[in-house]
Design a protein around this motif. Sequence first.
Motif, mmCIF file in Angstrom:
data_model
loop_
_atom_site.group_PDB
_atom_site.id
_atom_site.type_symbol
_atom_site.label_atom_id
_atom_site.label_comp_id
_atom_site.label_asym_id
_atom_site.label_seq_id
_atom_site.Cartn_x
_atom_site.Cartn_y
_atom_site.Cartn_z
ATOM 1 N N VAL A 69 -10.923 69.398 -31.093
ATOM 2 C CA VAL A 69 -10.126 69.159 -32.300
ATOM 3 C C VAL A 69 -9.593 67.731 -32.197
ATOM 4 O O VAL A 69 -8.732 67.446 -31.365
ATOM 5 N N ARG A 110 -7.620 67.001 -39.355
ATOM 6 C CA ARG A 110 -8.115 66.945 -37.980
ATOM 7 C C ARG A 110 -9.505 67.548 -37.969
ATOM 8 O O ARG A 110 -9.698 68.696 -38.379
ATOM 9 N N GLN A 111 -10.472 66.755 -37.554
ATOM 10 C CA GLN A 111 -11.843 67.232 -37.509
ATOM 11 C C GLN A 111 -12.031 68.204 -36.355
ATOM 12 O O GLN A 111 -11.530 67.991 -35.247
ATOM 13 N N ARG A 114 -18.249 70.631 -34.773
ATOM 14 C CA ARG A 114 -19.187 71.348 -35.640
ATOM 15 C C ARG A 114 -20.142 72.198 -34.793
ATOM 16 O O ARG A 114 -21.264 71.785 -34.487
ATOM 17 N N SER A 118 -16.635 77.101 -34.859
ATOM 18 C CA SER A 118 -15.778 76.189 -35.625
ATOM 19 C C SER A 118 -14.578 76.880 -36.256
ATOM 20 O O SER A 118 -13.435 76.452 -36.078
ATOM 21 N N ALA A 122 -10.624 76.511 -35.212
ATOM 22 C CA ALA A 122 -9.647 75.937 -36.139
ATOM 23 C C ALA A 122 -8.451 76.870 -36.327
ATOM 24 O O ALA A 122 -7.305 76.418 -36.403
ATOM 25 N N HIS A 332 -12.402 72.242 -40.964
ATOM 26 C CA HIS A 332 -11.460 71.261 -40.434
ATOM 27 C C HIS A 332 -10.034 71.735 -40.719
ATOM 28 O O HIS A 332 -9.817 72.714 -41.445
#
Length: 338
Positions: A69, A110-111, A114, A118, A122, A332
């Motif tokens: 993250v 916040r990415q 991938r 995922s 998150a 995300h």
Amino acid sequence: GRHEVWSWKTASKESLCLMWQKVKVQLMLSMSFLTALFWYCRRLYSFLAQLLKRWNNYLQRQLIRNLSVLPEVDLLGYSAREWKGETKQAKQMREAYEELFRSCHIKYLRQVRRDNYSVVRAVLFQIFSQGIHFPSWMKERDILKLPEKLLYSQGCNWIQQYSFGPERYTGPHTFGKLRKCMDALKTNWAEISATRDHEERGSLCNTLFSDESKEYKLYEAIKFIMLYEVVEAYEQIKSRDEPVHNLFSLLFARDSSSDPLSFMMNHLNSIGDSVCLDQVELFLLGYLLEVKIRVYRLHRFNTEEFQVTYPNEYRREWNEISLLTEDDRYYHIPLFRT
């Protein structure tokens, strides 16, 4: 007599001069040594400081590289970089991001890495970073005993076919691996939720979510809890002891998950390996973690499905977390600023 006094004074003066010359030489040597030592220490300090700075920068780069993250970035800046060009899809995505910025007060994101963990990553990262405590049912039960209960008390021997993400089959080692996963989830959740200082909690999260072997145990524990809840609901439906949540009726209505075994084989086993959670599993995830998951689905911009909540029936005291997705596959974390 005067000659003797003069000779004594002269001798004393010469002796003092000679002594001073020796002392002066020693002082000069000492000063030179101290000057050289000071210069050396200063150079050494400068060298060590530079070395420490480079080492710290290296560790920071390694930490960021391993983080699943990433640190926050500007929302509109991210949109401009990711969706360049004048295609219909690119324009729609930029408009969707601008709507989030303008109307929803989402300024940063916040990415999230991938991969096929995922969405679980998150959700769990936000639960930890916000210091959200165990759901109420988890406080009443020892989750470490859930694998044992499912395997021995309820006779679900088929859980030996459980797959841990990319690790497709573990056979007789399944029980031991599940216990380790449950222990990792319970220990890390308890430690981080008990940390009141926001910065310290954020540091703990960054450390945890930069270690693949540790964080994958958390996701597999969440998957198993989902399976356990499905087994419990299935038994209640068969015995008709008490009503179950509507989401279980929806889950068992699917041909691919008409019972717990098919749910595990056709859905759970693939999560983390080849697929992410679908919308039905998102309902289940929010229900068992007792959080209201609000998802901004950018590919559904200008439709009623642009904002969706999982589950749609929730209690007022549940905490809310938010996700942002462009394709219902990778997610995300949006960050709000007023």
